[in-house]
Structure formats: structure tokens, C-alpha cells
Design an enzyme around this catalytic site. Structure first.
Site, PDB file in Angstrom:
ATOM      1  N   LYS A  86       0.898  -1.213   0.031  1.00  0.00           N
ATOM      2  CA  LYS A  86      -0.124  -0.107   0.114  1.00  0.00           C
ATOM      3  C   LYS A  86       0.900   1.398  -0.030  1.00  0.00           C
ATOM      4  CE  LYS A  86      -3.669  -0.194   2.632  1.00  0.00           C
ATOM      5  NZ  LYS A  86      -4.607  -0.344   4.044  1.00  0.00           N
TER       6      LYS A  86
HETATM    7  C1  E4P Z   1      -7.731   0.086   4.625  1.00  0.00           C
HETATM    8  O1  E4P Z   1      -7.036  -0.063   3.616  1.00  0.00           O
HETATM    9  C2  E4P Z   1      -7.733   1.337   5.309  1.00  0.00           C
HETATM   10  O2  E4P Z   1      -6.208   1.709   5.747  1.00  0.00           O
HETATM   11  C3  E4P Z   1      -8.626   1.429   6.341  1.00  0.00           C
HETATM   12  O3  E4P Z   1      -9.921   0.537   6.146  1.00  0.00           O
HETATM   13  C4  E4P Z   1      -8.820   2.714   7.039  1.00  0.00           C
HETATM   14  O4  E4P Z   1      -9.972   2.593   8.256  1.00  0.00           O
HETATM   15  P1  E4P Z   1     -10.515   3.276   9.304  1.00  0.00           P
HETATM   16  O5  E4P Z   1     -10.882   4.727   8.371  1.00  0.00           O
HETATM   17  O6  E4P Z   1     -11.439   2.645  10.009  1.00  0.00           O
HETATM   18  O7  E4P Z   1      -9.215   3.807   9.945  1.00  0.00           O
END
Ligand code: E4P
Length: 232
Positions: A86
Site C-alpha cells: 500500500k
Molecule cells: C484500509 O485499507 C484502510 O487503511 C482502512 O480501511 C481505514 O479504516 P479506518 O477509517 O477505520 O481507519
């Protein structure tokens, strides 16, 4: 729609992947920090739990392109082939994604709050882009609408990049995107459990059990009834 567990708690990952048809696990630095454990140890354990064939998403930490690329190499060495790195969809991230694409390293443009961020990450060569549905909602915009716009832009422009919708707070948001044809979603365990957490369903299942027991003279199941070992 591909379904991922957005969590790093290995007990929860084991429980959910025993029950649901999940395609892998996504993490970010905050999710890893919540375990209170060494992030490398946690990621290694998740890889073992998933086996070699399912995807694991792990994020590069630096905010400069060179550092992101260095982290991507380290992450892939640690977690093997079925790994998606990522990379935040920021200018330095687009640079890193382009270079990693040339090297054959698979990436996801993450921290996506707007359609153009997603489009640029996709054009740079990301395999996935991850719009943050609930965080967009919390800013007063339309998280599902933004995600569907991204999906349509990528389709219209023939980008072979998948939308991995992320940051959900309820199963209705996931349903909306599933119905719109979004290719992938990553959800916290509570949201996944919420897909089938319905009192009417539980009651209907229990009614069938009770009706069978009454009809079969107390037998609890078909196997016992057929083998004659149930009560009569
Ligand atoms: C996933 O890839 C993201 O980092 C994650 O869903 C963020 O989620 P949050 O908004 O609950 O922190």
C-alpha cells in the site's frame, strides 16, 4: 466482490477466515499498532495463517518515493509473492508506484479521499486503489458516491485497476458498493459479522430445528433419525 479482513488481530483473522470466504487481509500502520505487538512479527503470523495463496496488504511507511520503494522491497521479501504494497496516493506515491510497477511489484494506492487521487494512482500502475468510504462520509461528502465515481472513471478510461473500498462502519455501505459492482472491499471484523447478524434469520433457523425435533419424536438431526439413534 473480493472480501478482505481489515484487521491484524490474528485470533480474529483465524476465526473469520474459518467461517467466511475471505480473499486475504489488509493492514495499515495504525491497525498494526493496535495489536501492541512488533509489526513484523504480526505480519509474518498473518502470512502463515493465510497460507501462500491469499493476499496480504502492508503499507510502506516513508513519505518520500525512495523510502517507499525501499519499504516495498522489504515488505515483499518478508511476505512473499501474494503481497500488495500500500502506497499513499500522494505525489511521491505516484512516483513510487510507477517505479514499482516497472519492477513487477504489486501496489495499492491508499488514503484515497478523491476520485482524481485514485485515477492518478491507477494511471501510475496501481493494481488497486482504496477509497476511504466512512472517512469521506465523516468529512461531509458522499463516501459511497465517491467510490462509485472512481469505479466509473476507471471503467470509462479502460484502467485495469480494481477499486478496493475501505474504511467501512456498517454493512449497508458495503452492500451499496457490492450492488454497484465494486470489485473489492475490506472490512473490520464487526462489519463482516454484521452482514448476517439478523435476529429474523436466527429465529427462522431455530424454528426449523424445533419443528424437526417435534416431527421426529425428539431426534435432533437427520443423521440420528436415519441411523435410529435418535429418541422416539
Ligand atoms: C484500509 O485499507 C484502510 O487503511 C482502512 O480501511 C481505514 O479504516 P479506518 O477509517 O477505520 O481507519
Amino acid at each position: 466482490m473480493e472480501l478482505y479482513i481489515d484487521d491484524a488481530n490474528t485470533k480474529e483473522i483465524r476465526r473469520l477466515s474459518d467461517i467466511y470466504p475471505v480473499d486475504g487481509v489488509t493492514t495499515n500502520p495504525s491497525i498494526l499498532a493496535r495489536t501492541g505487538r512488533n509489526p513484523v512479527e504480526v505480519l509474518k503470523e498473518i502470512r502463515t495463517l493465510l497460507g501462500p495463496d491469499r493476499l496480504i496488504f502492508a503499507q510502506a511507511i516513508p513519505t518520500d518515493a525512495e523510502g517507499m520503494i525501499r519499504d516495498a522491497h522489504a515488505i515483499c521479501t518478508l511476505l512473499g509473492e501474494q503481497t500488495i504494497v500500500k502506497i499513499p496516493a500522494i505525489p511521491e506515491g505516484f512516483q513510487a508506484i510507477r517505479q514499482l510497477k516497472k519492477e513487477g511489484i504489486r501496489t495499492c494506492g491508499t488514503v484515497v479521499y478523491s476520485p482524481m487521487q485514485a485515477y492518478l494512482a491507477a494511471r501510475a500502475g496501481a493494481e488497486y486503489v482504496a477509497p476511504y468510504v466512512n472517512r469521506i462520509d465523516n468529512l461531509g461528502y458522499d463516501g459511497c458516491g465517491t467510490t462509485i465515481t472512481i469505479h466509473n472513471i476507471l471503467k470509462q478510461h479502460g484502467c485495469p485497476c480494481k477499486v478496493l473500498a475501505a474504511s467501512f462502519k456498517n454493512s449497508q455501505q458495503v452492500l451499496t458498493l457490492c450492488a454497484a459492482g465494486i470489485q473489492a472491499a475490506t472490512c473490520a471484523p464487526s462489519v463482516i459479522d454484521g452482514f448476517v447478524n439478523n435476529a429474523a434469520v436466527k429465529e427462522a433457523v431455530q424454528d426449523f430445528v424445533n419443528d424437526f425435533r417435534n416431527a421426529a419424536g425428539g431426534s435432533e438431526n437427520m443423521a440420528d433419525l436415519l441411523s435410529g439413534s435418535g429418541e422416539s
